[in-house]
Design a protein around this motif. Structure first.
Motif, mmCIF file in Angstrom:
data_model
loop_
_atom_site.group_PDB
_atom_site.id
_atom_site.type_symbol
_atom_site.label_atom_id
_atom_site.label_comp_id
_atom_site.label_asym_id
_atom_site.label_seq_id
_atom_site.Cartn_x
_atom_site.Cartn_y
_atom_site.Cartn_z
ATOM 1 N N ILE A 59 20.470 3.702 -2.301
ATOM 2 C CA ILE A 59 19.249 4.251 -2.868
ATOM 3 C C ILE A 59 18.136 4.285 -1.820
ATOM 4 N N ARG A 60 17.327 5.350 -1.846
ATOM 5 C CA ARG A 60 16.246 5.484 -0.881
ATOM 6 C C ARG A 60 15.058 4.611 -1.284
ATOM 7 N N LEU A 61 14.255 4.266 -0.302
ATOM 8 C CA LEU A 61 13.135 3.348 -0.473
ATOM 9 C C LEU A 61 11.848 4.099 -0.141
ATOM 10 N N THR A 62 10.948 4.194 -1.132
ATOM 11 C CA THR A 62 9.826 5.125 -1.029
ATOM 12 C C THR A 62 8.489 4.421 -1.232
ATOM 13 N N THR A 63 7.575 4.609 -0.299
ATOM 14 C CA THR A 63 6.200 4.169 -0.521
ATOM 15 C C THR A 63 5.498 5.230 -1.358
ATOM 16 N N ALA A 64 4.835 4.789 -2.416
ATOM 17 C CA ALA A 64 4.205 5.768 -3.320
ATOM 18 C C ALA A 64 2.841 5.246 -3.791
ATOM 19 N N VAL A 78 2.664 9.160 1.441
ATOM 20 C CA VAL A 78 1.354 8.867 2.024
ATOM 21 C C VAL A 78 0.254 9.501 1.195
ATOM 22 N N GLY A 79 -0.948 8.936 1.299
ATOM 23 C CA GLY A 79 -2.111 9.486 0.629
ATOM 24 C C GLY A 79 -3.368 9.163 1.398
ATOM 25 N N VAL A 80 -4.483 9.770 0.980
ATOM 26 C CA VAL A 80 -5.744 9.561 1.701
ATOM 27 C C VAL A 80 -6.572 8.434 1.100
ATOM 28 N N GLY A 81 -6.227 7.947 -0.102
ATOM 29 C CA GLY A 81 -6.963 6.853 -0.715
ATOM 30 C C GLY A 81 -8.131 7.328 -1.555
ATOM 31 N N CYS A 101 7.279 1.853 -4.308
ATOM 32 C CA CYS A 101 6.324 0.740 -4.305
ATOM 33 C C CYS A 101 4.996 1.278 -3.783
ATOM 34 N N ALA A 102 3.908 0.947 -4.468
ATOM 35 C CA ALA A 102 2.579 1.434 -4.114
ATOM 36 C C ALA A 102 1.870 0.450 -3.184
ATOM 37 N N GLU A 103 0.702 0.881 -2.668
ATOM 38 C CA GLU A 103 -0.077 0.016 -1.781
ATOM 39 C C GLU A 103 -1.512 -0.132 -2.266
ATOM 40 N N HIS A 104 -1.897 -1.358 -2.550
ATOM 41 C CA HIS A 104 -3.298 -1.764 -2.706
ATOM 42 C C HIS A 104 -3.397 -3.196 -2.204
ATOM 43 N N THR A 105 -4.314 -3.435 -1.275
ATOM 44 C CA THR A 105 -4.539 -4.793 -0.789
ATOM 45 C C THR A 105 -5.291 -5.609 -1.811
#
Length: 275
Positions: free
Chosen positions: A81-86, A117-120, A46-50
Motif C-alpha cells: 500500500i502507498r503512503l501519502t501525506t495529506a 502538499v499544500g500551502v497552509g 496522514c496529515a500535518e499540523h504541529t
C-alpha cells in the motif's frame, strides 16, 4: 477508480471520527493498515499540523499524528500500500530537507511514497513555526519544482544527499479548494486532491483545464461510508466521484472498533470492484 483510505486514529477532526479512535494507539493503527494492505487499497494518509490554537480546537480538532513518523511506522507494517501525506505544508519545510527526510522514507518503504502538499491556511501555526505567510502560493510553486528536481538525486546544489529516494519520479498530489490549487497541480504536480468542494464544483473546475496524461484526481466522498449497513449509499456516492472524474477515491468508513473498521474495509473493497 482505485480506493484509498483516509487513515483513522491519526487525525481526529470534530464530527468526523468514531469514539473508538480516541483511545486507540499503534496496535489498532497497525491492524487497520495491515488489513487495507492485504485487501489491495491504494494508499493510507496522514496529515500535518504541529499545533492547533486552543481557540480553534472545537473546529479543527487537536489530534494530528506526525506524518513522517507515522508513515514510517506504517511502512514497516505493510508491503504494497502507498503512503501519502495529506498534506505536508510546504512553507514549513525547505524542499531539499523534504527530499532528504521523505526520500529516506521512500527508500525504507520500497518506493511507496506519494507526497501530498499544500500551502497552509492556519496563520497562528505559521507564526508558531516562523514560516512566511505572504506570497506562500508563489513560493509553493518554486518549492514543488525544486523538490521534484532534488528527488532521488545523490547531489543537490553541490551537497551530497544520502540516503536519497530510490527513484526520481516523485508523485506529488496538490491539495486545496481553489482553482489556483488545480492550476498548481497541473503545472507542478502529478495529481489534485481537493477538499471541501461539492462534486458539481469539482466538475466545473476540471472542465476548465486540460489535464496531463496519467494525472490523478483524488476525491473524497465526504462523510464516512457504511458499506455493511448501507452498501447502496456507499456505491452511489463512490459512483458520483467516478462520474465527475475521480481516478482515486480517498475514503473513510464508520466503525465501532478497529476490528469493525477492518470488516467495513472488506465490504468497501467489494463495492469498489463492482463499480
Amino acid at each position: 477508480m482505485k480506493l484509498g483510505l483516509s487513515t483513522p486514529i491519526v487525525m481526529q477532526h470534530p464530527g468526523e471520527f468514531s469514539p473508538w479512535e480516541a483511545g486507540a494507539g499503534p496496535d489498532e493503527l497497525a491492524l487497520v493498515a495491515e488489513a487495507a494492505d492485504k485487501l489491495g487499497f491504494h494508499h493510507l494518509t496522514c496529515a500535518e499540523h504541529t499545533g492547533i490554537p486552543a481557540s480553534a480546537a472545537a473546529v479543527r480538532g487537536t489530534v494530528y499524528w506526525d506524518p513522517l513518523a507515522t508513515l514510517s511506522f506504517l511502512a514497516a507494517r505493510t508491503r504494497r500500500i502507498r503512503l501519502t501525506t495529506a498534506v505536508v505544508v510546504l512553507p514549513y519545510h525547505h524542499p531539499v530537507a523534504l527530499a532528504k527526510s521523505y526520500g529516506t522514507l521512500d527508500r525504507l518503504s520500497g518506493g511507496r511514497l506519494i507526497l501530498g502538499v499544500g500551502v497552509g491556511s492556519l496563520t497562528e501555526e505559521f507564526e508558531l513555526l516562523g514560516a512566511r505567510w505572504n506570497d506562500r502560493g508563489a513560493a509553493a510553486d518554486r518549492d514543488i519544482a525544486k523538490l521534484r528536481d532534488a528527488w532521488g538525486q545523490p547531489v543537490v546544489d553541490g551537497f551530497a544527499i544520502e540516503p536519497h529516494a530510490p527513484r526520481t519520479d516523485l508523485a506529488v498530489w496538490v491539495g486545496g479548494r481553489t482553482k489556483r490549487s488545480l492550476r498548481r497541480a497541473v503545472e507542478f504536480g502529478t495529481g489534485w486532491m481537493p477538499f471541501g468542494l461539492s462534486p458539481d464544483t469539482i466538475a466545473e473546475f476540471l472542465g476548465s483545464r486540460q489535464l496531463p496524461a496519467d494525472f490523478d484526481i483524488v476525491l473524497s466522498p465526504g462523510a464516512a461510508l457504511d458499506p455493511l449497513g448501507d452498501p447502496d449509499a456507499a456505491r452511489t456516492r463512490l459512483g458520483r466521484l467516478r462520474d465527475v472524474g475521480a481516478t482515486i477515491a480517498n475514503c473513510s468508513v464508520q466503525a465501532s472498533s478497529a476490528e469493525h473498521f477492518c470488516d467495513q474495509l472488506e465490504a468497501l473493497q467489494s463495492i469498489g470492484e463492482s463499480l
